[in-house]
Write a protein that holds these residues in place. Sequence first.
Motif, short mmCIF file in Angstrom:
data_model
loop_
_atom_site.label_atom_id
_atom_site.label_comp_id
_atom_site.label_asym_id
_atom_site.label_seq_id
_atom_site.Cartn_x
_atom_site.Cartn_y
_atom_site.Cartn_z
N SER A 93 41.19 49.25 32.28
CA SER A 93 40.88 48.39 31.14
C SER A 93 39.42 48.52 30.73
N GLU A 94 38.53 48.64 31.73
CA GLU A 94 37.11 48.84 31.42
C GLU A 94 36.91 50.16 30.69
N SER A 95 37.68 51.17 31.07
CA SER A 95 37.57 52.47 30.43
C SER A 95 38.13 52.47 29.01
N VAL A 96 39.25 51.79 28.82
CA VAL A 96 39.92 51.79 27.52
C VAL A 96 39.28 50.79 26.56
N PHE A 97 39.01 49.57 27.05
CA PHE A 97 38.58 48.49 26.15
C PHE A 97 37.12 48.06 26.36
N GLY A 98 36.58 48.25 27.55
CA GLY A 98 35.22 47.83 27.83
C GLY A 98 35.17 46.69 28.83
N LYS A 99 34.00 46.52 29.42
CA LYS A 99 33.80 45.57 30.52
C LYS A 99 34.07 44.13 30.11
N HIS A 100 33.76 43.76 28.87
CA HIS A 100 33.84 42.37 28.46
C HIS A 100 35.02 42.05 27.56
N HIS A 101 35.94 42.99 27.42
CA HIS A 101 37.10 42.75 26.57
C HIS A 101 38.01 41.69 27.19
N LEU A 102 38.74 40.98 26.34
CA LEU A 102 39.62 39.92 26.81
C LEU A 102 40.63 40.43 27.84
N ARG A 103 41.16 41.62 27.63
CA ARG A 103 42.13 42.17 28.57
C ARG A 103 41.49 42.42 29.93
N THR A 104 40.28 42.94 29.92
CA THR A 104 39.59 43.21 31.18
C THR A 104 39.29 41.92 31.92
N VAL A 105 38.81 40.93 31.21
CA VAL A 105 38.52 39.63 31.81
C VAL A 105 39.78 39.02 32.40
N ALA A 106 40.89 39.09 31.65
CA ALA A 106 42.14 38.52 32.14
C ALA A 106 42.60 39.21 33.43
N ALA A 107 42.46 40.53 33.49
CA ALA A 107 42.85 41.26 34.70
C ALA A 107 41.95 40.90 35.88
N LYS A 108 40.67 40.74 35.63
CA LYS A 108 39.75 40.35 36.71
C LYS A 108 40.08 38.95 37.24
N LEU A 109 40.49 38.07 36.36
CA LEU A 109 40.88 36.73 36.79
C LEU A 109 42.12 36.78 37.68
N GLU A 110 43.07 37.63 37.32
CA GLU A 110 44.26 37.80 38.16
C GLU A 110 43.86 38.33 39.53
N LEU A 111 42.94 39.29 39.55
CA LEU A 111 42.48 39.87 40.80
C LEU A 111 41.77 38.82 41.66
N ALA A 112 40.90 38.04 41.03
CA ALA A 112 40.20 36.98 41.76
C ALA A 112 41.18 35.99 42.38
N LYS A 113 42.20 35.66 41.62
CA LYS A 113 43.22 34.73 42.13
C LYS A 113 43.89 35.28 43.38
N LEU A 114 44.17 36.58 43.39
CA LEU A 114 44.82 37.19 44.54
C LEU A 114 43.96 37.13 45.80
N TYR A 115 42.64 37.19 45.62
CA TYR A 115 41.75 37.10 46.79
C TYR A 115 41.77 35.70 47.41
N THR A 116 42.31 34.71 46.73
CA THR A 116 42.41 33.37 47.30
C THR A 116 43.67 33.19 48.12
N SER A 117 44.54 34.19 48.11
CA SER A 117 45.80 34.10 48.86
C SER A 117 45.57 34.38 50.34
N PRO A 118 46.11 33.55 51.21
CA PRO A 118 45.91 33.77 52.65
C PRO A 118 46.50 35.07 53.16
N ASP A 119 47.48 35.64 52.44
CA ASP A 119 48.13 36.87 52.93
C ASP A 119 47.66 38.11 52.18
N ASN A 120 46.36 38.14 51.86
CA ASN A 120 45.83 39.28 51.10
C ASN A 120 45.47 40.47 51.98
N GLY A 121 45.63 40.33 53.28
CA GLY A 121 45.38 41.45 54.18
C GLY A 121 43.91 41.68 54.49
#
Length: 408
Positions: free
Chosen positions: A100-128
């Motif tokens: 997304s950073e490559s296609v749309f850029g670092k600050h695009h809404l799609r990139t931000v949304a994907a980073k938020l999903e990733l951040a949420k996953l790091y809060t999961s106890p079973d993230n390995g």
Amino acid sequence: MKVTPSRLAVGLALITAGCFSQAYGASVTDSYKQYQIASAQGDVQQALVYAKAAFEQGQTAYAQEPENRLNLNYNLALAYANAGNTEQAIEQFNNVVEQSESVFGKHHLRTVAAKLELAKLYTSPDNGLRQSTAIHKYKQISRELLDGLDEASAAHPDDAAQLYYLVVTRLLSTNTPLIANSGAINIVERGFALAITHWGEQDTRTLDQAFILGKRLFSSRDFSKAALYLNTVATTLDNHLAYSHPWSLQAHAMLSACYEQNGNAQLAAYHSDKIQQMTPWSEHQDPLPLMRQSPGYPHGADRKRDDATVTVSFDLNEKGEVVNASIVNIDGSRYFGDSALEAVKQWRYAPQIKDGQAVAATGLTVNVDFAGQSFYALNNIDWELGYHRRDDLFDSAAYRVVKKDSAK
């Protein structure tokens, strides 16, 4: 845009997923169609099977279409997350962010949304990952997003309101120590102002940020300013819904405390009564937690930051106020008992509803957890690193209900 129950039910996940809408047209694969069907039916395992197939097929079919490949990768990452395969979801969402950073850029809404999903996953106890590593990665992404909000809104002014809304509601809705509360308040204020301009005062996205702002001002003990935003939330929802929404009830609980702190007993009583006089959304309802005073570490224990769990039983009167609180058990030092008990006595609930009327509730039991280093919370993540005072948090995982029929 008026507030309606259906609009209040729209989740952030839908908004985030909408950032990666599909545009395959006639060339869409059968696997992708089956993925859509399985997702709509809630069959997460079948959705994952078809998401994998669509992704693999798309690498060839859309070799010259990076946006479609990105969309398929997002579907795969989301399918892994929905299926509970957190480690694989993290791997795929990292790929999504990079693309997304490559296609749309670092600050695009799609990139931000994907980073938020990733951040949420790091809060999961079973993230390995080791907990310290997960904390570091969560904070790294979150602070990058918070620090980059002004630059993102300047680069994409048409999406500024949505950018602030996504980041604020995902990262600042609870008192997480990502940044100082004063800095968080400034960010939410900017998001609220953008929401007013773009969506109006009665849009749920505006009210959501007004509510977050009111809670943060309340926790910083700026009761007069907090009351302005909390009144906005309570008044708007009370006027536009046929039932008492939980946000409104929480706002009334905090408003009662605000006016009590400011010496206005009449307004404090008014907002307290609004909770007892609530219009329920069901004829029968369990008590709903509205405001919970977090316990402080007792003197001496705050140095070691030891873990402890105190089981407290209590009743609720018709107003949802805690009465007859007592200690049932202490797993840890006995010094934690008084601290937990005093905190629980300050809690406020929406009352139990039977046949449409508020009634007293008895025999409720909760565990109050004192976590020495860190713990995972229900909404977003609530890290305790070293000494960090927690004033009034809402719906924190520090309070676990023991009995199924007790307060939730």
